[in-house]
Motif scaffolding. Structure first.
Motif, short mmCIF file in Angstrom:
data_model
loop_
_atom_site.label_atom_id
_atom_site.label_comp_id
_atom_site.label_asym_id
_atom_site.label_seq_id
_atom_site.Cartn_x
_atom_site.Cartn_y
_atom_site.Cartn_z
N UNK A 143 0.83 -1.21 0.00
CA UNK A 143 0.00 0.00 0.00
C UNK A 143 0.86 1.25 0.00
N UNK A 144 1.91 1.27 0.81
CA UNK A 144 2.75 2.46 0.90
C UNK A 144 3.43 2.74 -0.43
N UNK A 145 3.90 1.69 -1.07
CA UNK A 145 4.54 1.90 -2.37
C UNK A 145 3.54 2.45 -3.37
N UNK A 146 2.31 2.00 -3.28
CA UNK A 146 1.28 2.52 -4.21
C UNK A 146 0.98 3.98 -3.94
N UNK A 147 0.99 4.38 -2.67
CA UNK A 147 0.78 5.80 -2.37
C UNK A 147 1.86 6.63 -3.07
N UNK A 148 3.11 6.17 -2.94
CA UNK A 148 4.21 6.88 -3.59
C UNK A 148 4.06 6.84 -5.10
N UNK A 150 1.26 6.57 -7.06
CA UNK A 150 0.26 7.48 -7.61
C UNK A 150 0.54 8.93 -7.22
N UNK A 151 1.23 9.12 -6.09
CA UNK A 151 1.44 10.48 -5.62
C UNK A 151 2.59 11.21 -6.31
N UNK A 152 3.64 10.48 -6.64
CA UNK A 152 4.88 11.17 -7.04
C UNK A 152 5.56 10.66 -8.29
N UNK A 153 4.88 9.83 -9.08
CA UNK A 153 5.51 9.40 -10.33
C UNK A 153 4.60 9.76 -11.50
N UNK A 234 11.14 2.98 -12.00
CA UNK A 234 11.67 3.35 -10.68
C UNK A 234 11.35 2.24 -9.69
N UNK A 238 12.28 -4.29 -3.01
CA UNK A 238 12.45 -4.53 -1.58
C UNK A 238 11.13 -4.41 -0.81
N UNK A 239 10.24 -3.53 -1.26
CA UNK A 239 8.98 -3.34 -0.52
C UNK A 239 8.09 -4.56 -0.55
N UNK B 69 8.75 8.18 1.64
CA UNK B 69 9.63 7.54 0.66
C UNK B 69 10.15 8.61 -0.28
N UNK B 77 7.27 11.47 -1.02
CA UNK B 77 5.87 11.22 -0.73
C UNK B 77 5.73 10.86 0.74
N UNK B 79 3.76 9.21 3.66
CA UNK B 79 2.89 8.03 3.65
C UNK B 79 1.92 8.02 4.81
N UNK B 99 11.62 -0.26 4.60
CA UNK B 99 11.48 0.11 3.20
C UNK B 99 11.06 1.57 3.05
N UNK B 147 -4.33 6.18 -0.73
CA UNK B 147 -4.17 5.81 -2.15
C UNK B 147 -5.32 6.43 -2.95
#
Lengths: 250, 250
Positions: A143-148, A150-153, A234, A238-239, B69, B77, B79, B99, B147
């Motif tokens: 979930x955290x990776x998804x926040x990043x 959609x938020x910052x890429x 990107x 690891x996540x 992150x 971003x 989180x 992570x 998200x």
DNA sequence: CGACGTGTTGAAGGAGCTCAATCTAAGTGG
DNA sequence: CCACTTAGATTGAGCTCCTTCAACACGTCG
């Protein structure tokens, strides 16, 4: 010597949890002996609806499912994709009332376990409990990776990232490889994973394809140069907290 | 009759977990008797760095912290935001290697508990274990809402949503109310929560202010009409899984 | 006082959205 | 086997929300 290839229906759950903690043969047997009922869903079928109060925790035995929320203006955001072995509904069932929907992406087989039985097992067998806890933590990490994402890429990067995640997860689930896999999702669904419009998802995919980063035939994806796609997306795995020898770390 | 106002340093943790499960006096005492060391951080100090292998789980005793992150192009971003009583680092410590980063937002006091001790307590006292598990699930639920927030809402709505979430969480933590609260965040940090630029965060806040939805004085926020702000932010608090009589459900 | 961090404002550009038309593949019924 | 339908993918054109860049205002602190 208990065999891992026990043909109990819950063996995908054993496989998944065994990745998170060293289960003893007794642990494995205890999981396989959980009470359950199997249910199946057609594509689009609702497994859980926002507001439900489910009494069961579900394990995905085959097929794909996704969680999503509908926001005020009617937009849909997909929150996660689930595949064989995933504990789809620990969240909702322990939280008493569901705060999002879970829907079948393809034809789906589900094992439903009364959540009381899950709780009992977790505390009767701490190793199993730790594995389940770990599993929920990995879920949160995704979930955290998804926040990043959609938020910052940007669109192209988000899309490449998503394709990379699918590759790694399908490979660990034994359903494909990081070189080639099938993913039965429409571009509309992909766009709802990434917060884009279907139109822009189409353009992003075409862009990746024209750069030679992916090849597509129907819903199958081929990745000739993993390193380049991971770079474009990107993506660092690891996540996902998996350590499989086969997966290139970039 | 054990008192809840025991002045053990870990009482914010008791307060938090007691919201998730009915703890017995013995449960509460067991939590308060966990071994811990207190550490403090200045604003900006790193509590955990991406890649660390922390041996402790941390409880926030006072102040605010945030997880974040850094993506490939240098963008940040945020989180999640954490406040008194939050179990900031169960995730990282159980997952072996961090992570993401955890950083102090204000002056912070932290109780660090060896994660082995946390695990032992969780399984020795299932009620406490369930409460901790529940806590991680609520954390994940907040992630899912974020998200959806960054993926499918526009700038003004995202911003209003965030302000609503802070109101409810600060009120449940006993640090403010949904009518008025202090939140020591810069607009740059707010923008990193929402996937916006600082410039646009400034404009979004001004817009909400000029519509009479919020009033700001320094870092304090006043909300005269909760219903209107919640409407503007497409905010429904169910994903926080708190049931406090004081909080309007919209 | 100057320096710095933070917030505000303006102007211009761009990534992604909307709307709408077209194309393709896979059914489906006759 | 073919006409018809439908879901999904693609493409184009115009527009907008948000970004970028840059200047300026304000308060705090050395």
């Amino acid at each position: 010597m208990a065999s891992l290839t026990d043909n109990g229906a819950l063996s995908p759950m054993v496989r998944k949890l065994a990745a998170w903690a060293a289960l003893s043969p007794e642990d494995e047997r205890a999981i396989l002996e959980l009470p359950y009922t199997v249910r199946s869903f057609s594509p689009g079928g609702y497994i859980v609806r926002d507001g439900d109060k489910p009494q069961n925790s579900c394990v995905l035995l085959s097929g794909f499912a996704y969680r999503h929320k509908i926001v005020g203006d009617g937009g849909r955001q997909i929150l996660s994709i689930h595949m064989k072995g995933d504990l789809v509904d620990l969240h909702n069932s322990l939280l008493h009332t569901a705060d999002h929907n879970v829907q079948a992406l393809s034809q789906v087989e589900l094992a439903c376990i009364p959540h009381e039985a899950v709780k009992e097992l977790a505390f009767a067998r701490p190793t199993v409990g730790v594995a389940m806890w770990y599993d929920t933590l990995v879920d949160a990490s995704i979930h955290r990776e998804w926040i990043a994402n959609v938020g910052r890429r940007d669109g192209r990067t988000r899309t490449a990232h998503l394709l990379c995640e699918f590759g790694v997860r399908l490979e660990t689930a034994g359903l494909g490889s990081t070189r080639e896999y099938d993913m039965p999702m429409t571009q509309e669904q992909l766009s709802d994973c990434t917060g884009l419009t279907p139109v822009h998802m189409s353009r992003s995919l075409k862009a990746l394809e024209s750069e030679g980063l992916v090849r597509r035939t129907k819903r199958a994806v081929s990745i000739d140069d993993w390193g380049r796609l991971a770079e474009a997306g990107d993506f660092r795995p690891d996540y996902l907290h998996v350590t499989m020898p086969g997966i290139p770390l970039l």
